[in-house]
Design a protein around this motif. Sequence first.
Motif, PDB file in Angstrom:
ATOM      1  N   PRO A 195       0.305  -1.088  -0.451  1.00  0.00           N
ATOM      2  CA  PRO A 195      -0.205  -0.088   0.424  1.00  0.00           C
ATOM      3  C   PRO A 195       0.972   1.576   0.003  1.00  0.00           C
ATOM      4  O   PRO A 195       0.517   2.524  -0.848  1.00  0.00           O
ATOM      5  N   THR A 196       2.048   1.798   0.229  1.00  0.00           N
ATOM      6  CA  THR A 196       2.780   2.089   0.497  1.00  0.00           C
ATOM      7  C   THR A 196       3.751   3.000  -0.764  1.00  0.00           C
ATOM      8  O   THR A 196       3.415   4.080  -1.120  1.00  0.00           O
ATOM      9  N   SER A 235      -4.009   1.294   2.739  1.00  0.00           N
ATOM     10  CA  SER A 235      -3.439   0.541   4.280  1.00  0.00           C
ATOM     11  C   SER A 235      -4.477   0.157   4.469  1.00  0.00           C
ATOM     12  O   SER A 235      -5.217  -0.643   5.069  1.00  0.00           O
TER      13      SER A 235
END
Length: 243
Positions: free
Chosen positions: A132-133, A175
């Motif tokens: 997600p990052t 996230s």
Amino acid sequence: MTQTETTEPEASSLSKAETAYRWIRKCIADQTFEPGHKLVLAQIALELDTSVVPVREAIRRLEADGLVTFERNVGARVAMVDQSSYVQSMEAVAILEAAATAQALAFLSEDDLAEADAINERMRDLLEDFDPTEFTRLNHEFHAALFRRCPNERLHNLVAVEWDRLAHLRNSTFSFVPERARGSVDEHSRIVALIRAAASAEEIERVVRNHRSTTLASYQEAHARTPDTPVTTGIIDREEDKP
């Protein structure tokens, strides 16, 4: 954020206050300075090899941006995370980014669109082993590729502030809503296709805004199911550290 040609002014051409502002803002964005972090003016001035005066000016600007809070007899600190601020920043990004993309249309080249396509394909590749990052970082790159030609410098600056605020509030929206990622990538493809088809600025602005708003709606639904634990940190600062 970048200007029309995605170039930043050379560090040597920036004022000391502007240098301090950008440095502190970057530390907040990459979470070197986390929510509640005490901003000691003398320490920052020493780090930047300058006096306290430009640091004080920078912190006042960051307070106006909503990234820093200041209380008498407490001092300056990185703003705390709260749900309403996150929602407001997401709403602001939807409006500002959509407007900047619409204004950039007349200046976009096929190379710009090809770059956006390539970034989106990298995002699609991540769907199989989701990070997600990294997905969020590429998401920013994708949108920047489409609005960086916008001739309105003020819009660039406003989007930059809201992006930094979002990075401060949440490391990655995806996230919380990884299921939203596939839809986001598909919508990216549609946006680029519409630009190639010479859709009107009004339509592009509407589609980009709805794209961002849909991500926010997904987050709000997830948050309603599993509310976040509030972040609380007590910070005491010295009188001389007040901006």
